[in-house]
Write a protein that holds these residues in place. Structure first.
Motif, PDB file in Angstrom:
ATOM      1  N   SER A  84       0.619   3.825   2.659  1.00 61.80           N
ATOM      2  CA  SER A  84      -0.326   3.042   2.526  1.00 61.80           C
ATOM      3  C   SER A  84       0.558   2.621   1.220  1.00 61.80           C
ATOM      4  O   SER A  84      -0.013   1.864  -0.087  1.00 61.80           O
ATOM      5  CB  SER A  84      -0.333   3.875   1.690  1.00 61.80           C
ATOM      6  OG  SER A  84      -1.736   4.088   3.184  1.00 61.80           O
ATOM      7  N   ARG A  85       1.765   3.163   0.419  1.00 64.26           N
ATOM      8  CA  ARG A  85       2.779   2.169  -1.093  1.00 64.26           C
ATOM      9  C   ARG A  85       2.850   0.832  -1.134  1.00 64.26           C
ATOM     10  O   ARG A  85       2.785   0.490   0.380  1.00 64.26           O
ATOM     11  CB  ARG A  85       3.800   2.942  -1.747  1.00 64.26           C
ATOM     12  CG  ARG A  85       5.176   2.897  -0.374  1.00 64.26           C
ATOM     13  CD  ARG A  85       5.992   3.149  -0.689  1.00 64.26           C
ATOM     14  NE  ARG A  85       6.967   3.133   0.197  1.00 64.26           N
ATOM     15  CZ  ARG A  85       7.472   2.970   1.756  1.00 64.26           C
ATOM     16  NH1 ARG A  85       6.681   3.617   2.371  1.00 64.26           N
ATOM     17  NH2 ARG A  85       8.401   2.492   2.371  1.00 64.26           N
ATOM     18  N   GLU A  86       2.838  -0.104  -1.606  1.00 64.10           N
ATOM     19  CA  GLU A  86       3.364  -1.112  -2.056  1.00 64.10           C
ATOM     20  C   GLU A  86       4.218  -1.471  -2.050  1.00 64.10           C
ATOM     21  O   GLU A  86       5.416  -0.964  -2.247  1.00 64.10           O
ATOM     22  CB  GLU A  86       2.516  -1.725  -3.476  1.00 64.10           C
ATOM     23  CG  GLU A  86       3.013  -3.285  -4.238  1.00 64.10           C
ATOM     24  CD  GLU A  86       1.915  -3.762  -5.396  1.00 64.10           C
ATOM     25  OE1 GLU A  86       2.180  -4.508  -5.801  1.00 64.10           O
ATOM     26  OE2 GLU A  86       2.135  -3.109  -6.143  1.00 64.10           O
ATOM     27  N   LYS A  87       4.398  -2.630  -1.247  1.00 65.71           N
ATOM     28  CA  LYS A  87       5.835  -2.854  -0.812  1.00 65.71           C
ATOM     29  C   LYS A  87       6.298  -4.050  -1.545  1.00 65.71           C
ATOM     30  O   LYS A  87       5.319  -4.784  -1.802  1.00 65.71           O
ATOM     31  CB  LYS A  87       5.538  -2.890   0.945  1.00 65.71           C
ATOM     32  CG  LYS A  87       5.398  -1.943   1.383  1.00 65.71           C
ATOM     33  CD  LYS A  87       5.326  -2.014   3.352  1.00 65.71           C
ATOM     34  CE  LYS A  87       4.996  -0.999   4.049  1.00 65.71           C
ATOM     35  NZ  LYS A  87       3.628  -0.146   3.828  1.00 65.71           N
ATOM     36  N   LYS A 128       6.802  -8.147  -2.446  1.00 71.35           N
ATOM     37  CA  LYS A 128       6.631  -8.927  -1.738  1.00 71.35           C
ATOM     38  C   LYS A 128       7.867  -9.641  -1.171  1.00 71.35           C
ATOM     39  O   LYS A 128       8.885 -10.269  -1.727  1.00 71.35           O
ATOM     40  CB  LYS A 128       5.949  -9.861  -2.943  1.00 71.35           C
ATOM     41  CG  LYS A 128       4.994  -8.772  -3.437  1.00 71.35           C
ATOM     42  CD  LYS A 128       3.772  -8.749  -2.414  1.00 71.35           C
ATOM     43  CE  LYS A 128       2.277  -8.104  -3.288  1.00 71.35           C
ATOM     44  NZ  LYS A 128       1.283  -7.413  -2.850  1.00 71.35           N
TER      45      LYS A 128
END
Length: 469
Positions: free
Chosen positions: A77-80, A82
């Motif tokens: 769920s971590r921000e990947k 872009k």
């Protein structure tokens, strides 16, 4: 009526001891050896002083408190990072659009008789300018004939195949089903529409497919796609900048936007992505090399009543966006902020408040079919595409029963259809103003899909005003 089964008093042997109150049963997950609870419910017990806590990125799962920092580095769920084609809100529309106040967002059931009648009067007055009737363009394509004749297909699969066949038939009618293009499928899901387009093109080499889907799920049909021609773009259409997709930067292919039941606001985002963002950016790159275009033995395309060329060389007809073919769906999920037809609504004296109510009233278009269709479709709610198609039939918040005595079932159906047509006509005018010949048509029978309207658009090839007939 049979009595409800009593809740179990203890978990099954070897299963988690956590009782799921909502389901009235114990969790069926298998815990680790020596544990009473599974990893998901491990916070219910402590092991040697270790405690499990909800993950701060996604509280749906837990993690040992002393391993939190390590978990955050690898949590799904971590921000990947872009992707290169991500551009924040590039297709979102006007940024200064204000939200409606709460008093203008009341449910239709809360309106007085006078307020409802006033809304209907505005709807009918605005609809006077729509002086055309949707034609039937229920077609098929030979690429799907074998699948359509397969007796192993169930009713649901057969209905999807008929819709896909008609979409391909309409693409062929518009001369859009040919190599030398990049097909962008919006809201691709399983990517079945692109799959059939690929089969219809007989595995041509000079063609690419971009499957736009914000979900991470991959499907069985992905294994059938040619890896060098198919690419999934995991991004919300709202943030998709096609001009930065590597294959388009490299190949310079014209784009054809396609979609089968592109829900609500996603249609507006897709249209803006194609004809407002991508086309304008391409036009600003005139110094770039000439785009590739499929060459046939013939140098011209015959004319028909859908805006195709007549006697013009293919090289002279190139456009960044060669066409749009989208089956519309779920008007109740439209959003005024993203809606491309705001200028049309303003021109006929309507605004965000009326749009907010009209989009809800689109559910009335199928209210006469509620009882006969609901049970049939309910058994297939897990099917992604089917749930999209029947979305408008499940809008209980609009409380149609509260309108009994004010409007008959037939009145509601007619008003719902008019609301759909008004919203879709705004999209047609948006495309016409940007140089496209856009048309709405029925591409399948209501018995196949309650959402049976197809929007098609091709670049205008003459100075004549585009027709909406």
């Amino acid at each position: 009526m049979a009595a409800e089964a009593a809740a179990p008093v203890s978990p099954q042997p070897g299963r988690c001891a956590y009782f799921v109150a909502r389901k009235r049963r114990f969790c069926k997950m298998v815990p680790a050896r020596g544990k009473r609870f599974c990893g998901e419910h491990g916070g219910r017990e402590e092991e040697n002083g270790r405690k499990r806590i909800p993950c701060p990125l996604d509280p749906k799962h837990t993690v040992y408190e002393d391993q939190l920092q390590k978990h955050l580095k690898k949590c799904n769920s971590r921000e990947k990072p872009k992707p290169v084609y991500y551009s924040q809100d590039i297709n979102a529309g006007l940024k200064d659009t204000t939200e409606l106040p709460e008093e203008q967002q009341a449910p239709i059931s809360a309106l007085s008789k006078e307020e409802l009648e006033d809304l209907i009067r505005k709807l009918r007055r605005a609809s006077i300018c729509i002086n055309y009737v949707l034609k039937d363009q229920i077609l098929s394509h030979q690429a799907l004939q074998e699948a359509l004749n397969d007796p192993q297909n169930g009713d649901v699969a057969f209905k999807h195949l008929k819709q896909q066949a008609s979409i391909l038939g309409n693409m062929e009618r518009l001369h859009l089903l040919e190599p030398g293009n990049c097909f962008v499928e919006f809201g691709a899901g399983r990517g079945k529409l692109s799959h059939w387009v690929d089969i219809a093109l007989q595995d041509s080499k000079d063609v690419h497919f971009l499957l736009v889907e914000r979900a991470t799920t991959r499907f069985k049909v992905d294994g059938k796609h040619r890896k060098n021609c198919f690419e999934r773009l995991q991004v919300d259409i709202q943030h998709l900048c096609l001009n930065k997709v590597p294959v388009l930067v490299k190949e310079k292919l014209p784009v054809i936007g396609i979609g089968k039941h592109v829900c609500g606001a996603a249609t507006d985002l897709a249209l803006r992505c194609l004809v407002e963002t991508y086309a304008k950016l391409c036009e600003g790159e005139k110094e770039s090399p000439a785009p590739k275009r499929f060459k046939s033995n013939e140098t011209s395309i015959t004319s028909n009543n859908s805006g195709e060329l007549h006697g013009k060389p293919i090289a002279d007809s190139w456009s960044p966006v060669a066409g749009v073919v989208i089956a519309l769906c779920c008007h109740h999920r439209c959003d005024w902020k993203h809606y491309v037809g705001q200028d049309f609504f303003t021109k006929v004296g309507l605004g965000a408040m009326e749009f907010n109510y009209f989009k809800r009233m689109t559910s009335w278009a199928t209210c006469g079919m509620r009882e006969t269709e609901r049970k049939s479709y309910a058994t297939h709610t897990k099917n992604e595409e089917q749930s999209n198609e029947t979305g408008e039939d499940d809008q209980d918040e609009y409380n149609v029963d509260s309108l009994q005595g004010l409007l008959t079932t037939e009145d509601r159906k007619q008003i719902g259809q008019l609301c759909k047509l008004l919203i879709d006509h705004g999209r047609i005018e948006y495309l016409q103003q940007r140089g496209y010949e856009a048309v709405l048509q029925h591409y399948t029978d209501l018995s196949v899909s309650l959402e049976n309207v197809l929007l098609t658009a091709v670049p205008c090839q003459s100075s004549l005003a585009p027709s909406t007939a």
